[in-house]
Design a protein around this motif. Structure first.
Motif, PDB file in Angstrom:
ATOM      1  N   PHE A 184      -7.472  22.196  11.811  1.00 34.67           N
ATOM      2  CA  PHE A 184      -8.353  22.687  10.753  1.00 34.67           C
ATOM      3  C   PHE A 184      -7.776  22.364   9.373  1.00 34.67           C
ATOM      4  N   PHE A 185      -6.457  22.471   9.250  1.00 39.54           N
ATOM      5  CA  PHE A 185      -5.799  22.157   7.981  1.00 39.54           C
ATOM      6  C   PHE A 185      -6.059  20.708   7.586  1.00 39.54           C
ATOM      7  N   SER A 186      -5.945  19.815   8.568  1.00 43.61           N
ATOM      8  CA  SER A 186      -6.148  18.389   8.282  1.00 43.61           C
ATOM      9  C   SER A 186      -7.587  18.086   7.878  1.00 43.61           C
ATOM     10  N   LEU A 187      -8.507  18.942   8.312  1.00 45.79           N
ATOM     11  CA  LEU A 187      -9.924  18.770   7.981  1.00 45.79           C
ATOM     12  C   LEU A 187     -10.315  19.573   6.737  1.00 45.79           C
ATOM     13  N   LYS A 188      -9.299  20.139   6.069  1.00 49.42           N
ATOM     14  CA  LYS A 188      -9.517  20.952   4.865  1.00 49.42           C
ATOM     15  C   LYS A 188     -10.495  22.100   5.132  1.00 49.42           C
ATOM     16  N   SER A 189     -10.355  22.665   6.321  1.00 49.97           N
ATOM     17  CA  SER A 189     -11.226  23.757   6.750  1.00 49.97           C
ATOM     18  C   SER A 189     -10.401  25.021   6.954  1.00 49.97           C
ATOM     19  N   MET A 242       0.852  -1.193   0.000  1.00 49.17           N
ATOM     20  CA  MET A 242       0.000   0.000   0.000  1.00 49.17           C
ATOM     21  C   MET A 242       0.888   1.243   0.000  1.00 49.17           C
ATOM     22  N   SER A 243       0.600   2.152  -0.896  1.00 46.99           N
ATOM     23  CA  SER A 243       1.406   3.368  -0.958  1.00 46.99           C
ATOM     24  C   SER A 243       1.091   4.260   0.229  1.00 46.99           C
ATOM     25  N   GLU A 244       2.110   4.981   0.665  1.00 47.79           N
ATOM     26  CA  GLU A 244       1.907   5.882   1.796  1.00 47.79           C
ATOM     27  C   GLU A 244       1.039   7.058   1.376  1.00 47.79           C
ATOM     28  N   GLU A 245       0.194   7.488   2.307  1.00 45.70           N
ATOM     29  CA  GLU A 245      -0.659   8.648   2.043  1.00 45.70           C
ATOM     30  C   GLU A 245       0.212   9.887   1.881  1.00 45.70           C
ATOM     31  N   LYS A 246      -0.057  10.640   0.833  1.00 51.04           N
ATOM     32  CA  LYS A 246       0.720  11.845   0.567  1.00 51.04           C
ATOM     33  C   LYS A 246       0.451  12.891   1.639  1.00 51.04           C
ATOM     34  N   LYS A 247       1.506  13.396   2.231  1.00 52.19           N
ATOM     35  CA  LYS A 247       1.370  14.414   3.269  1.00 52.19           C
ATOM     36  C   LYS A 247       1.490  15.796   2.649  1.00 52.19           C
ATOM     37  N   THR A 248       0.500  16.639   2.902  1.00 53.14           N
ATOM     38  CA  THR A 248       0.531  17.996   2.370  1.00 53.14           C
ATOM     39  C   THR A 248       1.116  18.941   3.410  1.00 53.14           C
ATOM     40  N   THR A 249       1.834  19.925   2.937  1.00 46.20           N
ATOM     41  CA  THR A 249       2.416  20.928   3.825  1.00 46.20           C
ATOM     42  C   THR A 249       1.986  22.313   3.370  1.00 46.20           C
ATOM     43  N   ARG A 250       1.908  23.208   4.312  1.00 43.68           N
ATOM     44  CA  ARG A 250       1.500  24.565   3.998  1.00 43.68           C
ATOM     45  C   ARG A 250       2.673  25.368   3.476  1.00 43.68           C
ATOM     46  N   ARG A 251       2.395  26.207   2.504  1.00 47.64           N
ATOM     47  CA  ARG A 251       3.412  27.109   1.976  1.00 47.64           C
ATOM     48  C   ARG A 251       3.459  28.348   2.863  1.00 47.64           C
ATOM     49  N   GLY A 252       4.610  28.592   3.437  1.00 44.41           N
ATOM     50  CA  GLY A 252       4.739  29.696   4.377  1.00 44.41           C
ATOM     51  C   GLY A 252       4.611  31.053   3.716  1.00 44.41           C
ATOM     52  N   ILE A 289     -11.370  32.479  -3.138  1.00 44.86           N
ATOM     53  CA  ILE A 289     -11.544  31.029  -3.022  1.00 44.86           C
ATOM     54  C   ILE A 289     -10.562  30.356  -3.977  1.00 44.86           C
ATOM     55  N   PRO A 290      -9.593  29.604  -3.472  1.00 42.47           N
ATOM     56  CA  PRO A 290      -9.325  29.357  -2.054  1.00 42.47           C
ATOM     57  C   PRO A 290      -8.665  30.563  -1.397  1.00 42.47           C
ATOM     58  N   SER A 291      -8.757  30.625  -0.083  1.00 41.68           N
ATOM     59  CA  SER A 291      -8.172  31.742   0.652  1.00 41.68           C
ATOM     60  C   SER A 291      -6.651  31.615   0.694  1.00 41.68           C
ATOM     61  N   PRO A 292      -5.944  32.740   0.507  1.00 44.59           N
ATOM     62  CA  PRO A 292      -4.474  32.683   0.528  1.00 44.59           C
ATOM     63  C   PRO A 292      -3.884  32.583   1.924  1.00 44.59           C
ATOM     64  N   TRP A 293      -4.713  32.825   2.949  1.00 41.08           N
ATOM     65  CA  TRP A 293      -4.231  32.695   4.319  1.00 41.08           C
ATOM     66  C   TRP A 293      -5.411  32.453   5.237  1.00 41.08           C
ATOM     67  N   THR A 294      -5.129  32.222   6.523  1.00 46.45           N
ATOM     68  CA  THR A 294      -6.178  31.868   7.467  1.00 46.45           C
ATOM     69  C   THR A 294      -6.182  32.829   8.654  1.00 46.45           C
ATOM     70  N   PHE A 295      -7.203  32.704   9.460  1.00 46.30           N
ATOM     71  CA  PHE A 295      -7.290  33.454  10.717  1.00 46.30           C
ATOM     72  C   PHE A 295      -6.048  33.242  11.571  1.00 46.30           C
ATOM     73  N   PHE A 296      -5.528  32.029  11.574  1.00 44.28           N
ATOM     74  CA  PHE A 296      -4.362  31.731  12.405  1.00 44.28           C
ATOM     75  C   PHE A 296      -3.131  32.491  11.907  1.00 44.28           C
ATOM     76  N   ASP A 297      -3.013  32.648  10.596  1.00 46.77           N
ATOM     77  CA  ASP A 297      -1.948  33.495  10.054  1.00 46.77           C
ATOM     78  C   ASP A 297      -2.164  34.948  10.478  1.00 46.77           C
ATOM     79  N   VAL A 304      -5.117  26.405   2.764  1.00 41.12           N
ATOM     80  CA  VAL A 304      -5.537  25.047   3.108  1.00 41.12           C
ATOM     81  C   VAL A 304      -5.748  24.299   1.794  1.00 41.12           C
ATOM     82  N   GLU A 305      -4.842  23.410   1.491  1.00 41.69           N
ATOM     83  CA  GLU A 305      -4.926  22.679   0.225  1.00 41.69           C
ATOM     84  C   GLU A 305      -6.201  21.843   0.174  1.00 41.69           C
ATOM     85  N   GLY A 306      -6.916  21.956  -0.939  1.00 40.37           N
ATOM     86  CA  GLY A 306      -8.172  21.226  -1.069  1.00 40.37           C
ATOM     87  C   GLY A 306      -9.276  21.796  -0.199  1.00 40.37           C
ATOM     88  N   GLU A 307      -9.230  23.104   0.023  1.00 43.77           N
ATOM     89  CA  GLU A 307     -10.192  23.790   0.905  1.00 43.77           C
ATOM     90  C   GLU A 307     -11.632  23.347   0.619  1.00 43.77           C
TER      91      GLU A 307
END
Length: 335
Positions: free
Chosen positions: A289-294, A1-11, A217-225, A264-267
């Motif tokens: 929230f990132f992991s939940l695509k939110s 089974m291939s490993e699930e691709k891990k997404t990272t945020r672009r700073g 849409i998609p948003s370039p940044w989040t409330f946390f940023d 958030v990739e795949g928002e």
């Protein structure tokens, strides 16, 4: 089974100059406290910073220090010391953790910047618009440090704001001038005050545009940023440095929108955040929230430092309006 691709945020690239801006802000304050080269005013987060800047003060914000105590998770250990003095556990934790920090001689500034303590004030200036507790908070420091205390008492729980309220607050702000002149030893300079107001107005315009970038849409940044990048709008408003920073950040956000860069990739979900940030859990919540695509795209909190009513042609009146039309000041039907 291939490993699930891990997404990272672009700073966000502007984070690097932000770190320098904040370091310079605290180092300048620390130097002034040690050498006496500049007068230092402690100010509440939505206090009359433009007036203080216009009168030559460096401006320090204990509420910002409270947020730092929360973000570094020092607050939990320090709050009980304020409680032991008689401060209720039910009041503002910014107040109690900051007082606890003072009592225990501990500050996150030491770890971040190798600064031993917060700067000693020459004057304490409050505005009760965002929080009633700030008056008592600053009054305690006034007694403890034997430092003059002045402030503005804002009308609360109001719907429509009329000229009587504006005139009252404007006169209260103007009445601060003679007391502040006693501290600086210099006469009030209206042109310098108007210059600081102009800087704050521009900061507000730029910061508002940054927040509105989240409408894409998609948003370039989040409330946390935004809770991190709002720092110059809070501690450096009234200065060119804040404007210079947002003139870097805004084009970057606009370019991210053009390039389709998602915070958030795949928002999938776009959310609104009500109330204060949970400072000690910002990273954890951001990742969750990132992991939940939110993507959290809006909040009342970050908008609290937009003062586009400021007008150098009506300095005291426009300050009164800007600081009285805050969302938090208004009554429930208005909200």
């Amino acid at each position: 089974m291939s490993e699930e691709k891990k997404t990272t945020r672009r700073g966000i690239a502007a984070a690097k100059p932000l770190k320098k801006l904040m370091a310079d802000y605290f180092y300048e304050m620390d130097d002034a406290a040690k050498t006496g080269s500049r007068k230092i005013a402690w100010c509440t987060s939505v206090g009359p910073a433009e007036l203080l800047r216009g009168m030559g003060f460096l401006v320090y914000y204990p509420e910002n220090h409270g947020a730092m105590l929360g973000a570094t998770r020092m607050a939990t250990d320090l709050i009980p010391y304020a409680n032991a003095m008689g401060y209720s556990p039910d009041i503002c934790s910014y107040l109690t953790c900051d007082v606890g920090s003072y009592l225990q001689k501990k500050t996150p500034l030491t770890m971040a910047y190798n600064i031993e303590s917060v700067p000693r004030p020459d004057v304490l200036v409050f505005n009760t618009n965002q929080c009633r507790d700030v008056q008592d908070w600053f009054a305690w420091y006034s007694r403890e440090l034997n430092v003059p205390l002045v402030g503005v008492h804002t009308h609360r729980d109001i719907g429509d704001i009329g000229e009587p309220q504006i005139k009252d607050i404007a006169s209260q702000i103007e009445d601060l001038v003679p007391e502040l002149e006693k501290v600086t030893g210099e006469k009030f300079d209206m042109d310098r005050f108007k210059e600081a107001l102009g800087h704050s107005r521009r900061t507000s315009e730029l910061w508002k545009a940054c927040l509105e970038a989240s409408a894409a849409i998609p948003s370039p940044w989040t409330f946390f940023d935004a809770t991190i990048h709002m720092a110059p709008a809070v501690v450096s408003r009234g200065t060119k440095a804040a404007n210079d920073y947002y003139e870097l950040l805004l084009p970057e956000l606009e370019q991210r929108i053009k390039d389709g860069v998602a915070a958030v990739e795949g928002e999938k979900h776009r959310l609104y955040w009500e109330g204060m940030p949970i400072w000690g859990k910002l990273r954890d919540l951001s990742e969750q929230f990132f992991s939940l695509k939110s993507c959290v795209v809006a909040s009342t909190y970050c908008n609290s430092w937009i003062f586009d009513q400021l007008d150098p042609d009506e300095p005291f009146e426009s300050m009164a309006r800007a600081y009285t039309e805050l969302f938090i000041v208004r009554d429930e039907p208005y909200k």
